[in-house]
Design a protein around this motif. Structure first.
Motif, PDB file in Angstrom:
ATOM      1  N   CYS A 244       0.850  -1.191   0.000  1.00 58.46           N
ATOM      2  CA  CYS A 244       0.000   0.000   0.000  1.00 58.46           C
ATOM      3  C   CYS A 244       0.888   1.243   0.000  1.00 58.46           C
ATOM      4  N   PRO A 245       0.681   2.174  -0.957  1.00 60.05           N
ATOM      5  CA  PRO A 245       1.460   3.413  -0.938  1.00 60.05           C
ATOM      6  C   PRO A 245       1.186   4.185   0.358  1.00 60.05           C
ATOM      7  N   PRO A 246       2.192   4.836   0.924  1.00 63.28           N
ATOM      8  CA  PRO A 246       2.010   5.550   2.194  1.00 63.28           C
ATOM      9  C   PRO A 246       0.868   6.565   2.168  1.00 63.28           C
ATOM     10  N   GLU A 247       0.676   7.248   1.036  1.00 64.16           N
ATOM     11  CA  GLU A 247      -0.366   8.268   0.966  1.00 64.16           C
ATOM     12  C   GLU A 247      -1.768   7.669   0.976  1.00 64.16           C
ATOM     13  N   LEU A 248      -1.879   6.356   0.813  1.00 62.50           N
ATOM     14  CA  LEU A 248      -3.191   5.708   0.790  1.00 62.50           C
ATOM     15  C   LEU A 248      -3.452   4.859   2.035  1.00 62.50           C
ATOM     16  N   GLU A 249      -2.527   4.880   2.988  1.00 61.27           N
ATOM     17  CA  GLU A 249      -2.694   4.045   4.169  1.00 61.27           C
ATOM     18  C   GLU A 249      -3.935   4.411   4.972  1.00 61.27           C
ATOM     19  N   ALA A 250      -4.258   5.704   5.089  1.00 58.23           N
ATOM     20  CA  ALA A 250      -5.458   6.103   5.834  1.00 58.23           C
ATOM     21  C   ALA A 250      -6.709   5.566   5.153  1.00 58.23           C
ATOM     22  N   THR A 251      -6.732   5.608   3.827  1.00 57.83           N
ATOM     23  CA  THR A 251      -7.877   5.076   3.087  1.00 57.83           C
ATOM     24  C   THR A 251      -7.970   3.570   3.272  1.00 57.83           C
TER      25      THR A 251
END
Length: 87
Positions: free
Chosen positions: A26-33
């Motif tokens: 998972c790309p870091p910028e999408l971890e919250a999603t």
């Protein structure tokens, strides 16, 4: 972090969603999603990415986006938190 179940998201620099499959990184910028969708390995399912009990503005925005809730991108943290359902 590894994805544990499929979810769609738009990574930085892209304009179309990508479907992430179990085992994908998972790309870091999408971890919250991914956390919102309970799709990260070893995750508790909450939107709090760093686990400090406090949501950051990017975490709140990701959770709102994942829930399909429109918001002003320049809104203050308190205004964004007011839009986030307490479930």
């Amino acid at each position: 972090m590894k994805v544990t179940k499929p979810f769609d998201a738009v990574p930085n620099g892209e304009i179309y969603p990508v479907t992430y499959q179990p085992g994908d990184e998972c790309p870091p910028e999408l971890e919250a999603t991914a956390r919102y969708y309970d799709a990260l390995e070893g995750d508790d399912g909450g939107p709090d990415a760093n686990g400090d009990g406090k949501l950051t503005v990017p975490e709140i925005k990701a959770a709102l986006t994942a829930k399909g809730i429109a918001f002003d991108p320049t809104a203050k943290k308190a205004d964004l938190l007011a839009l986030l359902p307490k479930d």
